[in-house]
Enzyme design. Sequence first.
Site, mmCIF file in Angstrom:
data_model
loop_
_atom_site.group_PDB
_atom_site.id
_atom_site.type_symbol
_atom_site.label_atom_id
_atom_site.label_comp_id
_atom_site.label_asym_id
_atom_site.label_seq_id
_atom_site.Cartn_x
_atom_site.Cartn_y
_atom_site.Cartn_z
ATOM 1 N N GLU A 234 17.668 6.621 -25.463
ATOM 2 C CA GLU A 234 17.619 5.458 -26.362
ATOM 3 C C GLU A 234 18.840 4.561 -26.216
ATOM 4 O OE1 GLU A 234 17.051 6.802 -30.358
ATOM 5 O OE2 GLU A 234 15.005 7.407 -29.919
ATOM 6 N N TRP B 171 14.119 13.654 -30.497
ATOM 7 C CA TRP B 171 12.740 13.393 -30.115
ATOM 8 C C TRP B 171 12.089 14.718 -29.709
ATOM 9 C CZ3 TRP B 171 9.217 10.120 -31.123
ATOM 10 C CH2 TRP B 171 8.071 9.990 -30.324
ATOM 11 N N GLU C 108 5.315 -4.615 -37.004
ATOM 12 C CA GLU C 108 5.132 -3.229 -36.543
ATOM 13 C C GLU C 108 6.381 -2.417 -36.884
ATOM 14 O OE1 GLU C 108 3.531 -0.932 -32.528
ATOM 15 O OE2 GLU C 108 4.441 -2.903 -32.303
ATOM 16 N N HIS D 100 12.034 0.375 -24.898
ATOM 17 C CA HIS D 100 13.418 0.798 -24.627
ATOM 18 C C HIS D 100 14.185 -0.397 -24.030
ATOM 19 C CE1 HIS D 100 13.132 5.336 -25.104
ATOM 20 N NE2 HIS D 100 11.999 4.840 -25.550
ATOM 21 N N ARG E 89 7.539 12.918 -10.092
ATOM 22 C CA ARG E 89 7.905 11.717 -9.320
ATOM 23 C C ARG E 89 7.361 10.445 -9.964
ATOM 24 N NH1 ARG E 89 5.683 14.971 -4.495
ATOM 25 N NH2 ARG E 89 3.822 13.795 -5.031
ATOM 26 N N LYS F 93 0.812 -1.230 0.000
ATOM 27 C CA LYS F 93 0.000 0.000 0.000
ATOM 28 C C LYS F 93 0.839 1.271 0.000
ATOM 29 C CE LYS F 93 -3.985 -2.357 1.743
ATOM 30 N NZ LYS F 93 -4.744 -2.759 2.868
ATOM 31 N N HIS G 290 7.947 19.442 -6.430
ATOM 32 C CA HIS G 290 7.317 20.678 -5.925
ATOM 33 C C HIS G 290 8.285 21.757 -5.443
ATOM 34 C CE1 HIS G 290 3.624 17.951 -4.696
ATOM 35 N NE2 HIS G 290 3.993 17.818 -5.952
HETATM 36 C C1 LIG Z 1 15.805 10.477 -27.615
HETATM 37 C C2 LIG Z 1 14.598 10.447 -26.734
HETATM 38 N N1 LIG Z 1 14.483 11.387 -25.763
HETATM 39 C C3 LIG Z 1 13.428 11.403 -24.946
HETATM 40 C C4 LIG Z 1 12.414 10.478 -25.036
HETATM 41 C C5 LIG Z 1 11.256 10.556 -24.108
HETATM 42 O O1 LIG Z 1 11.181 9.485 -23.224
HETATM 43 P P1 LIG Z 1 9.769 9.118 -22.543
HETATM 44 O O2 LIG Z 1 8.945 8.453 -23.588
HETATM 45 O O3 LIG Z 1 10.147 8.204 -21.432
HETATM 46 O O4 LIG Z 1 9.177 10.374 -22.073
HETATM 47 C C6 LIG Z 1 12.478 9.501 -26.038
HETATM 48 C C7 LIG Z 1 11.383 8.534 -26.161
HETATM 49 O O5 LIG Z 1 11.391 7.550 -26.769
HETATM 50 C C8 LIG Z 1 13.592 9.485 -26.914
HETATM 51 O O6 LIG Z 1 13.680 8.588 -27.894
#
Ligand SMILES: Cc1ncc(COP(=O)(O)O)c(C=O)c1O
Length: 417
Positions: free
Chosen positions: A174, A100, A352, A200, A267, A37, A227
């Site tokens: 990655e 990303w 996929e 991942h 968190r 819990k 916070h």
């Molecule tokens: C290079 C890179 N940075 C950041 C992220 C973001 O990670 P999350 O999906 O855990 O927010 C990813 C997600 O695949 C990523 O490929």
Amino acid sequence: MSLFKKTLIKKNYKYKLLDDGISKEDISKAKNVLNSKQITMASQTRKFEETFAKKMGVKHALMVNSGSSANLLAIFAAGNPLRKNKLKKGDEVIIPVLCWSTSLWPLVQFGLKPVFIDIDPNTLNVNEDDLIKKINSRTKCIFLVNVHGNSCDLFKIRKIAKKKKIILIEDNCESLGSKLKNKHLGTFGDFGTFSFFYSHQITSGEGGMIVCNNDNDYEILFALRSHGWLGGTRFYPRRLKSYNYYAKKYPSLDPRYIFVNSGFNLRPTDIQAAIGLNQFKRLNKLILNRKQNRKLIIETLKKDRRWENQFQFIEPSKNINPSWMGLPIIIAKKYKKQKMKFLSYLDAKGIETRPIISGAFTNQPATKLYNLNPTKRKFNSAQSVQELGFLIGLHQNKISKDNLNLIKDSFLNIEKI
Ligand SMILES: Cc1ncc(COP(=O)(O)O)c(C=O)c1O
């Protein structure tokens, strides 16, 4: 668009980006947390952080609810008032254009100016010499993205960054477990970030980690995660070094509820931490399995009599011992026009696929919304990776003969699509 209509509802791929990624033991660890819990961040999170820091060879690791959150923390910590060498609004940050979305957005959200650079299409990563040429007096931070288990020469970049007092951040979301000359990627800069999202190297469903070696940086990250709170949460078994200092200085405040910085709530839960920790313990095995699956897939394709270099595979950069995330694939130029049709064919066959990260990010409509490429610069290598590249998964368990044959026969049919 219509080519992929079915993908939205179709869940029964034969070869997914990730298959059977959560073990029975992972589930039992998660159940233990539920039964206790104590679901919010507590001892499991701390244990995972300690284990992670030790294995990565860094002083501090702090778990968060995603890799994106780790990137957000890295930038907001790098620009925090409690830091001596800090980023300011308007500062320029070099970032690879093959990134990303949430590698980029924390820069914009903080008010920094992203300066995009192109990549080396053979490694999917920036070329260190190209990057070094782009550094000028306005460059205050280099935000690297270690793409798919690979990296550039981080020793070289780190040396220059140190000399010029440029903050170095590695988005290693990655590339967990990859090493450059035996040093873990993600541990070269002021901050390194990791993601434990689905597919991942390890997954906790959602989850991430940020690492650093500086005590002051750690105190900033700790407060920002929760916070701006000095105490973190009541259940988390760790206090900051500055706890006594603040408690003494502000005797009228309840020492358990002192807020020392600005903050987010990034968190993780202890459920995520328990799953992540259990997966992390078998990381070496998972890396090995993925390596073997990659080898098997490539060998199977190349050995077939129909093989005519229809595809190119990304090899590890110099001195990299890779921990692959997926299998990025570049199709031969002559098939460029039919790439989407080919991906749709793979989809129908039950394989996929996804893009390599998200292509040259300056092509995405969101960057137009924020006018991030006002001179409409072209990034030829990232553009070609976007136009010719795609990705299939690499699984944690050994690939089945059926799936190997499925990949081989579907891929080598590209001519007829
Ligand atoms: C290079 C890179 N940075 C950041 C992220 C973001 O990670 P999350 O999906 O855990 O927010 C990813 C997600 O695949 C990523 O490929």
